[in-house]
Design a protein around this motif. Structure first.
Motif, PDB file in Angstrom:
ATOM      1  N   GLY A  30      -7.067 -89.787  58.616  1.00 50.87           N
ATOM      2  CA  GLY A  30      -7.298 -90.191  59.961  1.00 50.87           C
ATOM      3  C   GLY A  30      -7.098 -91.595  60.077  1.00 50.87           C
ATOM      4  O   GLY A  30      -6.911 -92.252  61.062  1.00 50.87           O
ATOM      5  N   LYS A  31      -6.722 -92.457  58.909  1.00 53.44           N
ATOM      6  CA  LYS A  31      -6.223 -93.939  58.872  1.00 53.44           C
ATOM      7  C   LYS A  31      -4.717 -93.937  59.201  1.00 53.44           C
ATOM      8  O   LYS A  31      -4.170 -95.055  59.288  1.00 53.44           O
ATOM      9  N   PHE A  32      -3.980 -92.888  58.849  1.00 51.89           N
ATOM     10  CA  PHE A  32      -2.625 -92.894  58.840  1.00 51.89           C
ATOM     11  C   PHE A  32      -1.747 -92.833  60.113  1.00 51.89           C
ATOM     12  O   PHE A  32      -2.138 -91.941  61.012  1.00 51.89           O
ATOM     13  N   VAL A  33      -0.584 -93.340  60.350  1.00 53.23           N
ATOM     14  CA  VAL A  33       0.372 -93.028  61.451  1.00 53.23           C
ATOM     15  C   VAL A  33       0.881 -91.811  60.711  1.00 53.23           C
ATOM     16  O   VAL A  33       1.116 -91.645  59.677  1.00 53.23           O
ATOM     17  N   MET A  34       1.132 -90.811  61.631  1.00 49.36           N
ATOM     18  CA  MET A  34       1.906 -89.356  60.954  1.00 49.36           C
ATOM     19  C   MET A  34       3.062 -89.185  62.024  1.00 49.36           C
ATOM     20  O   MET A  34       3.078 -89.606  63.215  1.00 49.36           O
ATOM     21  N   GLY A  35       3.823 -88.493  61.170  1.00 45.49           N
ATOM     22  CA  GLY A  35       5.109 -88.192  62.054  1.00 45.49           C
ATOM     23  C   GLY A  35       5.826 -86.994  61.493  1.00 45.49           C
ATOM     24  O   GLY A  35       5.572 -86.251  60.535  1.00 45.49           O
ATOM     25  N   TRP A  36       6.963 -86.734  62.277  1.00 48.79           N
ATOM     26  CA  TRP A  36       7.875 -85.709  61.992  1.00 48.79           C
ATOM     27  C   TRP A  36       9.328 -86.017  61.852  1.00 48.79           C
ATOM     28  O   TRP A  36       9.882 -87.014  62.787  1.00 48.79           O
ATOM     29  N   PHE A  37       9.968 -85.790  60.840  1.00 49.61           N
ATOM     30  CA  PHE A  37      11.253 -86.039  60.323  1.00 49.61           C
ATOM     31  C   PHE A  37      12.010 -84.704  60.486  1.00 49.61           C
ATOM     32  O   PHE A  37      11.463 -83.655  60.182  1.00 49.61           O
ATOM     33  N   ARG A  38      13.481 -84.713  60.579  1.00 43.55           N
ATOM     34  CA  ARG A  38      14.230 -83.494  60.437  1.00 43.55           C
ATOM     35  C   ARG A  38      15.519 -83.658  59.755  1.00 43.55           C
ATOM     36  O   ARG A  38      15.944 -85.002  60.104  1.00 43.55           O
ATOM     37  N   GLN A  39      16.060 -82.964  59.112  1.00 41.99           N
ATOM     38  CA  GLN A  39      17.432 -83.050  58.493  1.00 41.99           C
ATOM     39  C   GLN A  39      18.194 -81.763  58.529  1.00 41.99           C
ATOM     40  O   GLN A  39      18.017 -80.656  58.269  1.00 41.99           O
ATOM     41  N   ALA A  40      19.138 -81.888  59.576  1.00 46.57           N
ATOM     42  CA  ALA A  40      20.281 -80.852  59.817  1.00 46.57           C
ATOM     43  C   ALA A  40      21.171 -80.690  58.400  1.00 46.57           C
ATOM     44  O   ALA A  40      21.382 -81.739  57.819  1.00 46.57           O
ATOM     45  N   PRO A  41      21.753 -79.411  58.482  1.00 45.86           N
ATOM     46  CA  PRO A  41      22.732 -79.288  57.268  1.00 45.86           C
ATOM     47  C   PRO A  41      23.730 -80.575  57.323  1.00 45.86           C
ATOM     48  O   PRO A  41      24.521 -80.536  58.559  1.00 45.86           O
ATOM     49  N   GLY A  42      23.969 -81.130  56.254  1.00 49.41           N
ATOM     50  CA  GLY A  42      25.064 -82.200  56.250  1.00 49.41           C
ATOM     51  C   GLY A  42      24.712 -83.534  56.904  1.00 49.41           C
ATOM     52  O   GLY A  42      25.782 -84.504  56.928  1.00 49.41           O
ATOM     53  N   LYS A  43      23.386 -83.579  57.195  1.00 52.90           N
ATOM     54  CA  LYS A  43      23.181 -84.857  58.017  1.00 52.90           C
ATOM     55  C   LYS A  43      22.055 -85.547  57.549  1.00 52.90           C
ATOM     56  O   LYS A  43      21.379 -85.126  56.442  1.00 52.90           O
ATOM     57  N   GLU A  44      21.885 -86.590  57.799  1.00 61.40           N
ATOM     58  CA  GLU A  44      20.712 -87.730  57.165  1.00 61.40           C
ATOM     59  C   GLU A  44      19.453 -87.172  58.179  1.00 61.40           C
ATOM     60  O   GLU A  44      19.556 -86.532  58.983  1.00 61.40           O
ATOM     61  N   HIS A  45      18.276 -87.627  57.470  1.00 61.55           N
ATOM     62  CA  HIS A  45      17.081 -87.634  57.962  1.00 61.55           C
ATOM     63  C   HIS A  45      16.999 -88.187  59.391  1.00 61.55           C
ATOM     64  O   HIS A  45      17.620 -89.457  59.543  1.00 61.55           O
ATOM     65  N   GLU A  46      16.376 -87.581  60.316  1.00 62.69           N
ATOM     66  CA  GLU A  46      16.440 -88.226  61.815  1.00 62.69           C
ATOM     67  C   GLU A  46      14.980 -88.040  62.015  1.00 62.69           C
ATOM     68  O   GLU A  46      14.225 -87.233  61.955  1.00 62.69           O
ATOM     69  N   PHE A  47      14.443 -89.103  62.583  1.00 60.89           N
ATOM     70  CA  PHE A  47      13.221 -89.305  63.118  1.00 60.89           C
ATOM     71  C   PHE A  47      13.052 -88.507  64.476  1.00 60.89           C
ATOM     72  O   PHE A  47      13.912 -88.388  65.243  1.00 60.89           O
ATOM     73  N   VAL A  48      11.882 -87.749  64.481  1.00 56.24           N
ATOM     74  CA  VAL A  48      11.653 -86.911  65.523  1.00 56.24           C
ATOM     75  C   VAL A  48      10.324 -87.110  66.574  1.00 56.24           C
ATOM     76  O   VAL A  48      10.738 -87.511  67.762  1.00 56.24           O
ATOM     77  N   ALA A  49       9.168 -87.413  65.937  1.00 60.18           N
ATOM     78  CA  ALA A  49       8.109 -88.011  66.644  1.00 60.18           C
ATOM     79  C   ALA A  49       6.932 -88.621  65.578  1.00 60.18           C
ATOM     80  O   ALA A  49       7.081 -88.270  64.431  1.00 60.18           O
ATOM     81  N   ALA A  50       6.215 -89.442  66.361  1.00 59.06           N
ATOM     82  CA  ALA A  50       4.857 -90.085  65.566  1.00 59.06           C
ATOM     83  C   ALA A  50       3.789 -90.181  66.437  1.00 59.06           C
ATOM     84  O   ALA A  50       3.911 -89.974  67.567  1.00 59.06           O
ATOM     85  N   ILE A  51       2.674 -90.249  65.918  1.00 51.43           N
ATOM     86  CA  ILE A  51       1.465 -90.295  66.348  1.00 51.43           C
ATOM     87  C   ILE A  51       0.470 -91.396  65.709  1.00 51.43           C
ATOM     88  O   ILE A  51       0.566 -91.356  64.442  1.00 51.43           O
ATOM     89  N   ASN A  52      -0.028 -92.375  66.516  1.00 49.60           N
ATOM     90  CA  ASN A  52      -0.833 -93.228  65.779  1.00 49.60           C
ATOM     91  C   ASN A  52      -2.354 -92.609  65.273  1.00 49.60           C
ATOM     92  O   ASN A  52      -2.459 -91.356  65.441  1.00 49.60           O
ATOM     93  N   TRP A  53      -3.206 -93.221  64.596  1.00 51.30           N
ATOM     94  CA  TRP A  53      -4.142 -92.800  63.848  1.00 51.30           C
ATOM     95  C   TRP A  53      -5.212 -92.033  64.941  1.00 51.30           C
ATOM     96  O   TRP A  53      -5.974 -91.044  64.492  1.00 51.30           O
ATOM     97  N   SER A  54      -5.306 -92.446  66.032  1.00 52.80           N
ATOM     98  CA  SER A  54      -6.193 -91.774  66.771  1.00 52.80           C
ATOM     99  C   SER A  54      -5.691 -90.675  67.729  1.00 52.80           C
ATOM    100  O   SER A  54      -6.544 -90.012  68.474  1.00 52.80           O
ATOM    101  N   GLY A  55      -4.313 -90.922  67.960  1.00 58.45           N
ATOM    102  CA  GLY A  55      -3.828 -89.713  68.709  1.00 58.45           C
ATOM    103  C   GLY A  55      -3.540 -90.079  70.098  1.00 58.45           C
ATOM    104  O   GLY A  55      -3.225 -89.568  71.048  1.00 58.45           O
ATOM    105  N   SER A  56      -3.696 -91.642  70.448  1.00 53.28           N
ATOM    106  CA  SER A  56      -3.875 -92.137  71.770  1.00 53.28           C
ATOM    107  C   SER A  56      -2.285 -92.614  71.960  1.00 53.28           C
ATOM    108  O   SER A  56      -2.121 -92.819  73.232  1.00 53.28           O
TER     109      SER A  56
END
Length: 123
Positions: A30-56
């Protein structure tokens, strides 16, 4: 130490929806920022979304804004990524990440990564 396990990936037709889940171990989730990244074939990691600790506060890459929604349930130690109106270009391995900070470029200094779940969008 926090371990992250993603689920919910699969094959979907363009225009369809999927919901990814990320289950986290550890009492400090519950203290962490959480997020999602993605990596398509042959490409680098790409930021997708993030959410703060409270979800606000949530943050999205321009490529998914308006189609994807990130949320979290701290009582269940779980983060979600609802993906709607999927496109073939969304095909990638999606990684749940934890810790780190949100920046204008997305998210940096992530401390924890899951092993990823594959999302394939067919045209």
């Amino acid at each position: 130490q926090v371990q992250l396990v993603e689920s919910g990936g699969g094959l979907v037709q363009a225009g369809g929806s999927l919901r990814l889940s990320c289950a986290a171990s550890g009492r400090t989730f519950g203290k962490f920022v959480m997020g999602w990244f993605r990596q398509a074939p042959g490409k680098e990691h790409e930021f997708v979304a993030a959410i703060n600790w409270s979800g606000s506060s949530t943050y999205y890459a321009d490529s998914v804004k308006g189609r994807f929604t990130i949320s979290r349930d701290n009582a269940k130690n779980t983060v979600y990524l609802q993906m709607n109106s999927l496109k073939p270009e969304d095909t990638a391995v999606y990684y749940c990440v934890g810790g780190g900070i949100v920046t204008p470029l997305g998210m940096e200094r992530m401390e924890y990564w899951g092993k990823g779940t594959l999302v394939t969008v067919s045209s």
